[in-house]
Design a protein around this motif. Structure first.
Motif, PDB file in Angstrom:
ATOM      1  N   ILE A 184       1.424 -14.748   1.296  1.00  0.00           N
ATOM      2  CA  ILE A 184       1.367 -13.648   2.273  1.00  0.00           C
ATOM      3  C   ILE A 184       0.168 -13.764   3.209  1.00  0.00           C
ATOM      4  CG2 ILE A 184       2.601 -12.077   0.734  1.00  0.00           C
ATOM      5  CD1 ILE A 184      -0.068 -10.543   0.420  1.00  0.00           C
ATOM      6  N   GLN A 185      -0.693 -14.775   2.978  1.00  0.00           N
ATOM      7  CA  GLN A 185      -1.744 -15.002   3.969  1.00  0.00           C
ATOM      8  C   GLN A 185      -1.147 -15.407   5.318  1.00  0.00           C
ATOM      9  OE1 GLN A 185      -1.236 -17.024   1.394  1.00  0.00           O
ATOM     10  NE2 GLN A 185      -1.065 -19.122   2.169  1.00  0.00           N
ATOM     11  N   GLU A 186       0.096 -15.899   5.291  1.00  0.00           N
ATOM     12  CA  GLU A 186       0.776 -16.269   6.528  1.00  0.00           C
ATOM     13  C   GLU A 186       1.390 -15.057   7.224  1.00  0.00           C
ATOM     14  OE1 GLU A 186       0.742 -19.221   7.838  1.00  0.00           O
ATOM     15  OE2 GLU A 186      -0.259 -20.237   6.172  1.00  0.00           O
ATOM     16  N   ASN A 187       1.520 -13.966   6.501  1.00  0.00           N
ATOM     17  CA  ASN A 187       2.094 -12.738   7.057  1.00  0.00           C
ATOM     18  C   ASN A 187       1.452 -11.547   6.358  1.00  0.00           C
ATOM     19  OD1 ASN A 187       3.675 -10.898   8.415  1.00  0.00           O
ATOM     20  ND2 ASN A 187       5.635 -11.671   7.675  1.00  0.00           N
ATOM     21  N   PRO A 188       0.133 -11.366   6.531  1.00  0.00           N
ATOM     22  CA  PRO A 188      -0.605 -10.382   5.730  1.00  0.00           C
ATOM     23  C   PRO A 188      -0.172  -8.936   5.929  1.00  0.00           C
ATOM     24  CG  PRO A 188      -1.984 -11.285   7.487  1.00  0.00           C
ATOM     25  CD  PRO A 188      -0.756 -12.124   7.441  1.00  0.00           C
ATOM     26  N   ASP A 189       0.486  -8.629   7.050  1.00  0.00           N
ATOM     27  CA  ASP A 189       0.924  -7.253   7.264  1.00  0.00           C
ATOM     28  C   ASP A 189       2.010  -6.829   6.280  1.00  0.00           C
ATOM     29  OD1 ASP A 189      -0.843  -6.672   9.213  1.00  0.00           O
ATOM     30  OD2 ASP A 189       0.536  -6.850  10.891  1.00  0.00           O
ATOM     31  N   VAL A 190       2.577  -7.785   5.562  1.00  0.00           N
ATOM     32  CA  VAL A 190       3.567  -7.445   4.538  1.00  0.00           C
ATOM     33  C   VAL A 190       2.969  -6.485   3.518  1.00  0.00           C
ATOM     34  CG1 VAL A 190       4.809  -8.391   2.549  1.00  0.00           C
ATOM     35  CG2 VAL A 190       5.051  -9.460   4.780  1.00  0.00           C
ATOM     36  N   ALA A 191       1.667  -6.604   3.274  1.00  0.00           N
ATOM     37  CA  ALA A 191       1.016  -5.699   2.322  1.00  0.00           C
ATOM     38  C   ALA A 191       1.129  -4.245   2.753  1.00  0.00           C
ATOM     39  CB  ALA A 191      -0.449  -6.086   2.147  1.00  0.00           C
ATOM     40  N   THR A 192       1.316  -4.023   4.047  1.00  0.00           N
ATOM     41  CA  THR A 192       1.424  -2.656   4.555  1.00  0.00           C
ATOM     42  C   THR A 192       2.735  -1.997   4.125  1.00  0.00           C
ATOM     43  OG1 THR A 192       0.137  -3.405   6.452  1.00  0.00           O
ATOM     44  CG2 THR A 192       1.168  -1.261   6.646  1.00  0.00           C
ATOM     45  N   THR A 193       3.726  -2.806   3.731  1.00  0.00           N
ATOM     46  CA  THR A 193       5.020  -2.248   3.296  1.00  0.00           C
ATOM     47  C   THR A 193       4.957  -1.678   1.884  1.00  0.00           C
ATOM     48  OG1 THR A 193       5.855  -4.290   2.288  1.00  0.00           O
ATOM     49  CG2 THR A 193       6.178  -4.032   4.663  1.00  0.00           C
ATOM     50  N   LEU A 194       3.888  -1.985   1.141  1.00  0.00           N
ATOM     51  CA  LEU A 194       3.870  -1.667  -0.282  1.00  0.00           C
ATOM     52  C   LEU A 194       3.886  -0.169  -0.553  1.00  0.00           C
ATOM     53  CD1 LEU A 194       1.452  -4.422  -1.624  1.00  0.00           C
ATOM     54  CD2 LEU A 194       3.930  -4.486  -1.261  1.00  0.00           C
ATOM     55  N   LYS A 195       3.291   0.600   0.347  1.00  0.00           N
ATOM     56  CA  LYS A 195       3.351   2.048   0.186  1.00  0.00           C
ATOM     57  C   LYS A 195       4.789   2.530   0.220  1.00  0.00           C
ATOM     58  CE  LYS A 195       1.677   6.411   2.168  1.00  0.00           C
ATOM     59  NZ  LYS A 195       0.784   7.030   3.200  1.00  0.00           N
ATOM     60  N   SER A 196       5.561   1.998   1.159  1.00  0.00           N
ATOM     61  CA  SER A 196       6.977   2.386   1.264  1.00  0.00           C
ATOM     62  C   SER A 196       7.757   1.967   0.023  1.00  0.00           C
ATOM     63  CB  SER A 196       7.602   1.751   2.510  1.00  0.00           C
ATOM     64  OG  SER A 196       6.979   2.224   3.680  1.00  0.00           O
TER      65      SER A 196
END
Length: 451
Positions: A97-109
């Motif tokens: 996910i270092q290649e797409n770090p904004d994926v971590a923002t989905t975790l709340k959802s």
């Protein structure tokens, strides 16, 4: 063949917790994160969705419509229609996910939705977290993973848990090892020092029964780390970052009492390297040991910002960075030579970090008083000395006897000797370092403890 890792039990407990949150497994490159996660997922879920952002660019736009679960799943399905999502039976693994770090923002959802378990993994996350729009604070759990420690190495070699736990028993009971025990564990420990804990290195060693080819694997890993610098170090002098990384083995060999920039380049100054060391620490490829202002509690609020030592978080990679003659001595002759103190000190630092113990040291200006490491329990500050010879531990004795250091009542010495106790100094063989946290916990609770 899959070799047991400590993350295995953590993942099982994570899944068993009905309130578990999406998980992010962090750690340096090639320490076995993906292999362990996939091993767990296949054994515990009916449906596994695996997405690798480094290898599968088709998934790079899955956040195009927002961070909500429905939009993310829709875009994953558009990128690959063969992927199925079975509510309450699916784990979604977002890898690299270092290649797409904004994926971590989905975790709340995903946490609020509750229909899917999510595990993220990647290297360089200390760097790339800084780019994330929202870190889903309170809706995720972080797990820091490292290369294999000595206990995991012993598991891979086929040793049973009761055999490994006997090491702790010897420490707590202050019972010396017999000659056979001492010889076996010392030999295994020397192998581990040379190999380190990178899974690919350990597997090759176990499969072949020799060190053949392991150096090539280690050297490639170090080259990969340097390539990461060129790929991810934005806004910093990449050459200087690599120079710092390459300088660590030589500085350890000279037993410098702090990292010295003039050893990299004659006229180098610390201000020129601002950010370089932080970058390497965030990337997980070096470890910082802070110098205490005073040998007393608390630790974290008691450090000299400008003084520190640097270690490799995997001693095998340190060994692989040594010169050719040292490689021959280590791998063939088991002769540690000039690097003996450096290797053992690095191993202890590595073992402490992997147990979750902070690493601190002390060097008094204009004095010979110094100590390699300090650890703490609830009530005590414990100096730890790493001895590469049989010299007396003058600094350790001074710290224990000095009434000004009320937090210190005993010390620990790690070296090439057996279990022992004299003058409030507890001695253990080097290989015991991986059990230090458990030892401190048990000895603190022991009703017969003299501490």
């Amino acid at each position: 063949m899959y070799y047991r890792r400590k993350i295995d039990d953590y993942l099982s407990n994570w899944k068993a917790d009905l309130a578990h949150k999406p998980l992010i497994v962090k750690g340096a490159r090639q320490i076995g994160k993906t292999e362990s996660i996939m091993h767990f997922a296949k054994a515990n879920y009916e449906n596994v969705v695996y997405i690798n952002f480094a290898l599968e660019k088709k998934f790079s736009q899955i956040l195009a419509d927002g961070y909500d679960v429905a939009s993310v799943i829709k875009n994953i399905s558009l990128a690959d229609p063969s992927i199925n999502f079975l509510p309450n039976k699916t784990v979604i693994i977002f890898d690299e996910i270092q290649e797409n770090p904004d994926v971590a923002t989905t975790l709340k959802s995903f946490k609020i939705d509750g229909n899917y378990d999510v595990i993220c993994s990647g290297s360089m996350l200390g760097i790339n977290y800084k780019k994330i729009h929202s870190n889903s604070v309170g809706h995720k759990t972080d797990y820091e993973m490292y290369s294999m420690d000595f206990e995991e190495f012993l598991w891979a070699k086929g040793y049973k848990q009761e055999q490994i736990d006997s090491i702790l028993s010897h420490m707590v009971e202050l019972k010396p090892f017999n000659d056979n025990e001492l010889a076996v564990f010392k030999s295994l420990f020397l192998d581990y020092c040379v190999l380190g804990g990178m899974p690919d290195v350990v597997k090759l060693y176990i499969e072949t029964g020799t060190f053949s080819g392991t150096l090539d694997v280690q050297e490639q890993i170090r080259l990969d780390y340097e390539e990461d610098v060129r790929k991810y170090a934005e806004g910093l002098d990449q050459t200087k970052i690599i120079s710092v990384y390459r300088s660590v083995p030589a500085q350890l060999a000279k037993e410098n009492k702090k990292f010295q920039f003039n050893k990299i380049s004659k006229n180098a100054r610390s201000r020129e390297y601002t950010g370089c060391i932080e970058w390497l620490i965030d990337a997980g490829v070096i470890t910082e040991c802070n110098c205490l202002q005073y040998p007393e509690l608390p630790l974290k609020g008691n450090i000299e910002e400008s003084k520190y030592k640097l270690y490799y978080p995997d001693t095998g990679l340190l060994v692989s960075a040594l010169d050719a003659e040292a490689q021959e001595d280590l791998r063939v002759n088991k002769n540690l030579g000039v690097y003996k103190g450096a290797l053992y000190e690095n191993f202890v630092a590595e073992a402490f970090v992997k147990q979750g113990l902070g690493i601190f040291y002390y060097k008094k200006e204009n004095s010979t008083l110094e100590e390699d490491f300090f650890v703490r329990t609830q009530n005590n500050l414990i100096p730890v000395e790493v001895k590469s010879n049989s010299d007396q531990s003058k600094s350790l004795s001074s710290l224990i006897k000095n009434e000004n250091y009320s937090d210190i009542s005993y010390g620990i010495k790690l070296g090439d000797f057996n279990v022992g106790n004299a003058n409030n100094i507890y001695t253990f063989p080097y290989f015991c370092a991986f059990k230090m946290k458990e030892y401190l916990t048990q000895s603190e609770k022991s009703p017969t403890s003299k501490r």
